[in-house]
Write an enzyme that holds these catalytic residues in place. Structure first.
Site, PDB file in Angstrom:
ATOM      1  N   CYS A 116      65.469  68.422 -90.519  1.00  0.00           N
ATOM      2  CA  CYS A 116      65.500  68.304 -91.995  1.00  0.00           C
ATOM      3  C   CYS A 116      66.789  67.667 -92.509  1.00  0.00           C
ATOM      4  O   CYS A 116      66.851  67.230 -93.656  1.00  0.00           O
ATOM      5  CB  CYS A 116      65.304  69.667 -92.645  1.00  0.00           C
ATOM      6  SG  CYS A 116      63.784  70.465 -92.145  1.00  0.00           S
ATOM      7  N   HIS A 257      68.200  69.679 -99.811  1.00  0.00           N
ATOM      8  CA  HIS A 257      66.982  69.704 -99.000  1.00  0.00           C
ATOM      9  C   HIS A 257      66.012  70.692 -99.648  1.00  0.00           C
ATOM     10  O   HIS A 257      66.394  71.806-100.007  1.00  0.00           O
ATOM     11  CB  HIS A 257      67.324  70.130 -97.575  1.00  0.00           C
ATOM     12  CG  HIS A 257      66.120  70.420 -96.744  1.00  0.00           C
ATOM     13  ND1 HIS A 257      65.020  69.588 -96.729  1.00  0.00           N
ATOM     14  CD2 HIS A 257      65.829  71.459 -95.909  1.00  0.00           C
ATOM     15  CE1 HIS A 257      64.108  70.093 -95.922  1.00  0.00           C
ATOM     16  NE2 HIS A 257      64.570  71.227 -95.422  1.00  0.00           N
ATOM     17  N   ASN A 287      58.251  71.742 -98.026  1.00  0.00           N
ATOM     18  CA  ASN A 287      59.338  71.215 -97.206  1.00  0.00           C
ATOM     19  C   ASN A 287      58.811  70.016 -96.405  1.00  0.00           C
ATOM     20  O   ASN A 287      57.957  70.196 -95.532  1.00  0.00           O
ATOM     21  CB  ASN A 287      59.823  72.339 -96.282  1.00  0.00           C
ATOM     22  CG  ASN A 287      60.970  71.915 -95.391  1.00  0.00           C
ATOM     23  OD1 ASN A 287      61.266  70.735 -95.247  1.00  0.00           O
ATOM     24  ND2 ASN A 287      61.600  72.894 -94.760  1.00  0.00           N
TER      25      ASN A 287
HETATM   26  O1  UT7 Z   1      64.096  73.216 -93.235  1.00  0.00           O
HETATM   27  C1  UT7 Z   1      64.284  74.493 -92.698  1.00  0.00           C
HETATM   28  C2  UT7 Z   1      62.994  75.222 -92.768  1.00  0.00           C
HETATM   29  N1  UT7 Z   1      63.033  76.620 -92.876  1.00  0.00           N
HETATM   30  C3  UT7 Z   1      63.265  77.328 -93.986  1.00  0.00           C
HETATM   31  O2  UT7 Z   1      63.738  76.870 -94.976  1.00  0.00           O
HETATM   32  C4  UT7 Z   1      62.890  78.756 -93.931  1.00  0.00           C
HETATM   33  C5  UT7 Z   1      63.881  79.695 -94.523  1.00  0.00           C
HETATM   34  N2  UT7 Z   1      63.270  80.986 -94.701  1.00  0.00           N
HETATM   35  C6  UT7 Z   1      62.468  81.254 -95.741  1.00  0.00           C
HETATM   36  O3  UT7 Z   1      62.230  80.414 -96.571  1.00  0.00           O
HETATM   37  C7  UT7 Z   1      61.937  82.656 -95.889  1.00  0.00           C
HETATM   38  O4  UT7 Z   1      62.521  83.501 -94.918  1.00  0.00           O
HETATM   39  C8  UT7 Z   1      60.392  82.723 -95.809  1.00  0.00           C
HETATM   40  C9  UT7 Z   1      59.765  82.084 -97.024  1.00  0.00           C
HETATM   41  C10 UT7 Z   1      59.910  82.039 -94.542  1.00  0.00           C
HETATM   42  C11 UT7 Z   1      59.929  84.187 -95.751  1.00  0.00           C
HETATM   43  O5  UT7 Z   1      60.420  84.918 -96.847  1.00  0.00           O
HETATM   44  P1  UT7 Z   1      61.080  86.359 -96.631  1.00  0.00           P
HETATM   45  O6  UT7 Z   1      61.388  86.882 -97.952  1.00  0.00           O
HETATM   46  O7  UT7 Z   1      62.221  86.172 -95.670  1.00  0.00           O
HETATM   47  O8  UT7 Z   1      59.889  87.164 -96.002  1.00  0.00           O
HETATM   48  P2  UT7 Z   1      59.823  87.909 -94.596  1.00  0.00           P
HETATM   49  O9  UT7 Z   1      59.818  86.947 -93.472  1.00  0.00           O
HETATM   50  O10 UT7 Z   1      60.831  89.033 -94.568  1.00  0.00           O
HETATM   51  O11 UT7 Z   1      58.385  88.580 -94.694  1.00  0.00           O
HETATM   52  C12 UT7 Z   1      58.101  89.611 -95.621  1.00  0.00           C
HETATM   53  C13 UT7 Z   1      56.668  90.053 -95.404  1.00  0.00           C
HETATM   54  C14 UT7 Z   1      56.337  90.354 -93.947  1.00  0.00           C
HETATM   55  O12 UT7 Z   1      55.472  91.450 -93.929  1.00  0.00           O
HETATM   56  P3  UT7 Z   1      56.016  92.930 -93.568  1.00  0.00           P
HETATM   57  O13 UT7 Z   1      56.589  92.826 -92.209  1.00  0.00           O
HETATM   58  O14 UT7 Z   1      57.039  93.248 -94.625  1.00  0.00           O
HETATM   59  O15 UT7 Z   1      54.790  93.775 -93.664  1.00  0.00           O
HETATM   60  C15 UT7 Z   1      55.584  89.122 -93.491  1.00  0.00           C
HETATM   61  O16 UT7 Z   1      54.682  89.406 -92.454  1.00  0.00           O
HETATM   62  O17 UT7 Z   1      55.772  89.001 -95.802  1.00  0.00           O
HETATM   63  C16 UT7 Z   1      54.847  88.735 -94.740  1.00  0.00           C
HETATM   64  N3  UT7 Z   1      54.491  87.314 -94.792  1.00  0.00           N
HETATM   65  C17 UT7 Z   1      53.515  86.851 -95.574  1.00  0.00           C
HETATM   66  N4  UT7 Z   1      52.669  87.457 -96.427  1.00  0.00           N
HETATM   67  C18 UT7 Z   1      51.795  86.690 -97.078  1.00  0.00           C
HETATM   68  C19 UT7 Z   1      55.072  86.278 -94.135  1.00  0.00           C
HETATM   69  N5  UT7 Z   1      54.464  85.129 -94.473  1.00  0.00           N
HETATM   70  C20 UT7 Z   1      53.507  85.457 -95.372  1.00  0.00           C
HETATM   71  C21 UT7 Z   1      52.560  84.700 -96.087  1.00  0.00           C
HETATM   72  N6  UT7 Z   1      51.742  85.355 -96.933  1.00  0.00           N
HETATM   73  N7  UT7 Z   1      52.464  83.359 -95.977  1.00  0.00           N
END
Ligand code: UT7
Length: 330
Positions: A116, A257, A287
């Site tokens: 990225c 980004h 993204n």
């Molecule tokens: O260019 C570089 C690319 N990468 C990035 O920019 C990614 C950076 N990270 C992020 O943007 C965030 O960490 C995410 C958007 C990927 C995730 O957000 P978060 O607030 O960190 O959520 P999390 O990973 O802590 O997940 C919270 C909950 C989990 O469930 P439990 O364990 O609390 O029951 C996940 O399983 O949300 C669940 N979850 C979803 N639920 C519905 C994860 N993905 C999804 C989804 N829909 N798509």
């Protein structure tokens, strides 16, 4: 200090026609528009047609940048393409794009992969080559067809990414202190496994078993990437401002980004630059990796958000984990 100023002469971008909304994804995956919007700020993304390759999107963005600059493809002697989704493992997408655009055989053409952060790396590379005096006019492209490397069964990644392309034409100028003022690039190789594809390369070629486990697709530890992204983008932005003795108030527009609106908001808070001075289009494209900054840059220019004399800050992070910032005076 560059020996010759390197200036952006034109910009262009291209996004595929097909819009994939959060609601549509949630019809086949356990997710929702509300979750995706509140966690990432993304409403929809574009998906390239099955027969539309990275080079097709790149060539369209590049042609728009050439038209904007008032230049012909035959006047370009350097093409640098930032991508991690080239059409083929070999040769470089740049050579396929060269053929599509009709660039001369005397043009140097190559790909660069910094995920990225790719566009910032490619811009720096092209500007350094132009500054050397050995090249006169460069095309710098960021283009990705990420829909081919995401796992459409993995809700923690697939909802975040999209396809697209952006391009700039860069030339030299005798005016000092214009164009690319400087860059700050780096990488944290210790964090490779936070965001990577484990199979399909020379260390672990794909096998029927690895494909069945979808190990040829992207895997990410989202939370850890999030934290590192905020820290390194903040530092990369601060470092370059300090290097150039500039204060945040002097930055007219930040083009970050476009990975996650919450990451952008956190950087706005840390840098004390209000969100009104950040360009955001992650809601419409998700993204798009190396395409994200040039796509945003083109939209920012065409919507009148960049004026002569303005200083723009580009700041990015990506798999690697790579990071980079750049300052441009228009
Ligand atoms: O260019 C570089 C690319 N990468 C990035 O920019 C990614 C950076 N990270 C992020 O943007 C965030 O960490 C995410 C958007 C990927 C995730 O957000 P978060 O607030 O960190 O959520 P999390 O990973 O802590 O997940 C919270 C909950 C989990 O469930 P439990 O364990 O609390 O029951 C996940 O399983 O949300 C669940 N979850 C979803 N639920 C519905 C994860 N993905 C999804 C989804 N829909 N798509």
């Amino acid at each position: 200090m560059p020996t010759r100023s390197t200036v952006i002469l034109g910009t262009g971008s291209y996004a595929p026609e097909r819009v994939l909304s959060n609601d549509e994804i949630s019809q086949t995956l356990d997710t929702s528009d509300d979750w995706i919007r509140t966690r990432s700020g993304i409403r929809e993304r574009r998906i390239a047609a099955p027969n539309e390759a990275t080079s097709d999107m790149a060539a369209k963005a590049a042609q728009r940048a050439l038209d904007d600059a008032g230049l012909k493809a035959t006047e370009i002697d350097l093409l640098v393409v930032a991508t991690m989704t080239p059409d083929l493992p070999m040769p470089a997408a740049a050579c396929i794009i060269q053929r599509k655009l009709g660039l001369p055989s005397t043009a140097a053409c190559f790909d660069l992969n910094a995920a990225c952060t790719g566009f910032v790396y490619a811009l720096d590379t092209a500007c350094a080559m132009l500054s050397s005096g050995r090249y006169q006019k460069a095309l710098v492209i960021g283009a990705e067809k990420l829909s081919t490397i995401v796992d459409w069964q993995d809700r923690t990644t697939c909802v975040l990414f999209g396809d697209g392309a952006g391009a700039v034409v860069v030339g030299v100028s005798p005016e000092p202190d214009r164009g690319l003022l400087g860059t700050r690039l780096g990488a944290f190789g210790d964090s490779v496994e936070l965001l990577y594809i484990s199979h399909g390369g020379s260390s672990s070629p794909s096998t029927p078993e690895s494909i069945a486990r979808r190990e040829h697709c992207m895997r990410m530890k989202g939370k850890e990437v999030f934290k590192l992204a905020v820290r390194v983008m903040d530092e990369a932005a601060r470092d370059i401002l300090e290097q150039h003795h500039l204060h945040a108030d002097q930055i007219s527009l930040v083009i970050p980004h476009q990975a996650n609106l919450r990451i952008i908001e956190a950087i706005s808070e840390y840098l004390e630059i209000p969100m009104e001075r950040f360009f955001v289009n992650v809601d419409r494209y998700g993204n798009t990796s190396a395409a994200s900054i040039p796509l945003a840059l083109d939209e920012a220019r065409r919507s009148g958000r960049i004026k002569t004399g303005d200083i723009t800050l580009l700041v990015a992070f990506g798999a690697g984990l790579t990071y980079g910032s750049a300052l441009i005076r228009w």
